[in-house]
Enzyme design. Structure first.
Site, mmCIF file in Angstrom:
data_model
loop_
_atom_site.group_PDB
_atom_site.id
_atom_site.type_symbol
_atom_site.label_atom_id
_atom_site.label_comp_id
_atom_site.label_asym_id
_atom_site.label_seq_id
_atom_site.Cartn_x
_atom_site.Cartn_y
_atom_site.Cartn_z
ATOM 1 N N HIS A 1 0.818 -1.215 0.000
ATOM 2 C CA HIS A 1 0.000 0.000 0.000
ATOM 3 C C HIS A 1 0.854 1.268 0.000
ATOM 4 O O HIS A 1 0.684 2.172 -0.799
ATOM 5 C CB HIS A 1 -0.828 0.056 1.299
ATOM 6 N N GLU B 1 3.738 -12.148 -18.341
ATOM 7 C CA GLU B 1 4.238 -12.156 -16.967
ATOM 8 C C GLU B 1 4.800 -13.509 -16.577
ATOM 9 O O GLU B 1 5.419 -13.660 -15.537
ATOM 10 C CB GLU B 1 3.105 -11.819 -15.992
ATOM 11 N N ASN C 1 7.028 -6.849 -13.359
ATOM 12 C CA ASN C 1 7.055 -7.126 -11.904
ATOM 13 C C ASN C 1 6.897 -8.613 -11.664
ATOM 14 O O ASN C 1 7.645 -9.228 -10.912
ATOM 15 C CB ASN C 1 5.923 -6.391 -11.178
ATOM 16 N N ASP C 2 5.893 -9.192 -12.309
ATOM 17 C CA ASP C 2 5.674 -10.622 -12.138
ATOM 18 C C ASP C 2 6.680 -11.440 -12.940
ATOM 19 O O ASP C 2 7.176 -12.448 -12.466
ATOM 20 C CB ASP C 2 4.239 -10.995 -12.537
ATOM 21 N N CYS D 1 4.779 -2.495 -18.793
ATOM 22 C CA CYS D 1 4.031 -1.744 -17.775
ATOM 23 C C CYS D 1 4.446 -2.099 -16.350
ATOM 24 O O CYS D 1 3.756 -1.744 -15.399
ATOM 25 C CB CYS D 1 2.534 -1.933 -17.957
HETATM 26 C C1 PEP Z 1 3.411 -6.553 -13.471
HETATM 27 O O1 PEP Z 1 3.317 -7.694 -12.987
HETATM 28 O O2 PEP Z 1 4.459 -6.096 -13.953
HETATM 29 C C2 PEP Z 1 2.256 -5.642 -13.475
HETATM 30 C C3 PEP Z 1 2.322 -4.465 -14.062
HETATM 31 O O3 PEP Z 1 1.131 -6.038 -12.823
HETATM 32 P P1 PEP Z 1 0.969 -5.996 -11.237
HETATM 33 O O4 PEP Z 1 2.102 -5.183 -10.671
HETATM 34 O O5 PEP Z 1 -0.362 -5.421 -10.967
HETATM 35 O O6 PEP Z 1 1.073 -7.458 -10.884
HETATM 36 MG MG MG Z 2 1.405 -8.592 -12.616
#
Ligand code: PEP
Ligand code: MG
Length: 585
Positions: free
Chosen positions: A189, A434, A457-458, A505
């Site tokens: 958060h 991802e 990120n994932d 993203c």
């Molecule tokens: C990601 O996984 O890079 C992504 C943008 O989605 P989130 O951070 O919501 O998992």
């Molecule tokens: Mg993700």
């Protein structure tokens, strides 16, 4: 000096405001008979004041953000008014003769012991809600001021274990210049709020609340991921200089919001924003983003007391679209599971490995009526959009079959809407890349998608087998590590060869070093927290594609992440010296 995880760049020097776990020393004295009635009355008054706070907060959030985001405060009021909750407190005050704060403390202990046995993240989140409510009542009992009160008039550095939902929203009123948390990392958060507001923040600083007190001078260096407690005069002066540079830089960069995003040799880029709600969409406009590259629709569900129906979703999507730059929005279907759970989707059972289990698109498939509702709402919301301006993408796609299945579902949603005589638009359909399996077989999956968005990120956590939320394995969860760069490069090349639009993203899109390498790979669409758009636009204007390609070429030959980071960071310092301050990659 304490080390943590850099979650939001920049430097701040200021006064600490500690949000402690409540009742460190609850009052253990027994009440006299004559005091019991007065203590019950004192509790009722505190509870009424807390309820009034919550209603005011709910109204304000409803006006400024939206009804869905405000719903959580309604839920807090129901906890506060819950008969079992109140009866327990009253019972203990009367029978055990303990004070109301001590009874609240006991209640929280009881709930914590109960919830400690569950690994269900949703239930744990609810414990946070109970804690939040207890905190609020106790604040009125002890006259300890709440974070949304006037004690926080001046600029402060908030220090907390982790920020509770209501505290994070209430901070909207307060002049917060920095955030430090004991727990959490990039996706907590606190990190999300800090980044979206451009506030320097460091997470994962264990036990910091034992080492600092409200009123202490603290330095937060969100770029290096470190804090300095009670700095000496010399250190303070050095960081104050950095802080001034950071402010000047932000002001100066924000002035480029109307400039197009182009490299120094004239190559046009698309700098898009990642958003969670309407307020973020407005921030994207203010920061000069050219559209929304990721709308995380799960925030609508997470802040909603039950399932948002088609009409509610439609209203929400229309509002987000209307508020976004150029009314251009990439809507991501529900990405629930992993660390984000909602009880109405059958998350009551435990999973040994939730991040590798029943999450995202896997869960949507398992609830076709639910998934169809979302698809219908998105199709209807795009009825008046310019062609291609509303795009739909699915998270966690692993195989070709899954993407085919999404297409079938979209066709079904269109057929239904047609039969019902409802208007709807045409939306390009994309996948979020991802999962490493999808990266390996991307050439096959590309046959059935209109575009790709890389969710780094994932992707990084799955590729490196390192939980993105666990500070202990953060040294592995590194987007600039050699294997990650190779995979990213290969996926981007595949998309370019197949002539499919590709965006990235994940958080790395907004980090200067990562941006340089991605540009070198041929990427032209980047989606990031709105606060990073101005700095990336500025960096691009000083960098040619040719130079980015040369930097990438050298980085790909390096064998360790440390080597790559040092090299690219130095290059960024040479291209745009001031921007090195904003580099957390
Ligand atoms: C990601 O996984 O890079 C992504 C943008 O989605 P989130 O951070 O919501 O998992
Ligand atoms: Mg993700």
């Amino acid at each position: 000096m304490r080390k943590g995880i850099a979650v939001s760049p920049g430097v701040a020097v200021g006064t600490a405001y500690c949000i402690h776990e409540i009742f460190v020393n609850p009052d253990t004295r027994k009440l006299e008979d004559s005091q019991i009635t007065a203590e019950l009355a004192r509790y009722e008054t505190a509870r009424d004041k807390a309820a009034a706070d919550l209603r005011a907060l709910k109204n304000k959030v409803e006006r400024q953000v939206g009804p869905d985001e405000a719903a959580i405060f309604g839920m807090h009021e129901s906890i506060l008014r819950d008969a079992a909750f109140t009866n327990k407190i009253r019972g203990w005050v009367v029978n055990q003769r303990i004070s109301a704060p001590a009874a609240l403390h006991q209640l929280l202990n009881e709930y914590s012991a109960l919830f400690a046995r569950t690994r269900d993240e949703y239930l744990r989140e609810r414990l946070n809600d109970v804690r939040d409510v207890v905190n609020r009542i106790s604040g009125h009992l002890s006259d300890v001021l709440q974070p949304d009160s006037t004690v926080l008039d001046g600029p402060v550095i908030v220090i907390a274990d982790e920020l509770l939902p209501s505290q994070a929203v209430a901070l909207g009123d307060v002049n917060v210049m920095g955030i430090v948390t004991q727990r959490g990392s990039q996706t907590s958060h606190a990190a999300i709020i800090a980044r979206s507001r451009g506030i320097p923040a460091v997470s994962g600083v264990t036990n910091v609340l034992r080492q600092v007190q409200t009123g202490d001078l603290v330095v937060v260096d969100g770029s290096q991921g470190q804090i300095v407690l009670r700095p000496d005069a010399e250190t303070r002066a050095a960081y104050l200089k950095l802080e001034r540079e950071f402010f000047d830089l932000k002001d100066q960069l924000a002035e480029n919001r109307d400039q197009p995003a182009v490299t120094s040799d004239g190559v046009a880029l698309r700098l898009l924003a990642n958003i969670n709600n309407v307020a973020d969409a407005k921030a994207a406009v203010a920061m000069g983003a050219s559209g929304v590259g990721l709308y995380r629709t799960e925030y609508l569900y997470l802040t909603h007391p039950n399932v948002p129906d088609e009409e509610e979703q439609l209203v929400n999507y229309r509002q987000v679209i209307a508020a976004s730059p150029q009314q251009l929005v990439t809507i991501r279907t529900l990405d629930i599971g992993g660390d984000k759970t909602v009880p109405y989707l059958g998350h009551s059972h435990q999973e040994a490995n939730p991040f590798m289990g029943w999450r995202s698109i896997r869960l949507s498939f398992e609830h076709p009526e639910f998934f169809l509702t979302q698809l219908r709402a998105v199709l209807r919301a795009s009825a008046d959009a310019k062609p291609g301006h509303i795009r739909l993408m699915c998270p966690m796609i692993t195989t070709l079959e899954e993407m085919r299945r999404v297409r079938t579902m979209v066709r079904r949603a269109r057929r239904e809407l047609e039969e019902e005589g409802k208007t709807f638009g045409d939306v390009p359909l994309g996948l979020m890349l991802e999962v490493p399996a999808a990266a390996v077989a991307i050439d096959v999956i590309l046959e059935v998608v209109d575009f790709v968005s890389i969710g780094s990120n994932d992707l990084v956590q799955y590729l490196m087998a390192a939980d993105r939320d666990n500070p202990k394995v953060n040294h592995l969860c590194q987007p600039l590590s050699p294997p990650v760069l190779r995979v990213l490069n290969s996926v981007i090349q595949s998309c370019l060869r197949a002539d499919r639009p590709v965006t990235l993203c994940g958080e790395m899109a907004g980090a200067p070093s990562a941006f340089v390498l991605l540009l070198g790979m041929g990427l032209r669409n980047f989606s990031m927290s709105p606060a990073f758009v101005p700095s990336i636009k500025d960096l691009a204007s000083h960098l040619s594609v040719d130079r980015a390609e040369r930097i990438l070429h050298r980085a790909l030959q390096m064998k360790t992440v440390a080597h790559i980071k040092r090299f690219v960071h130095n290059e960024v310092a040479d291209i745009a010296p001031s921007l090195a301050l904003l580099d957390t990659a």
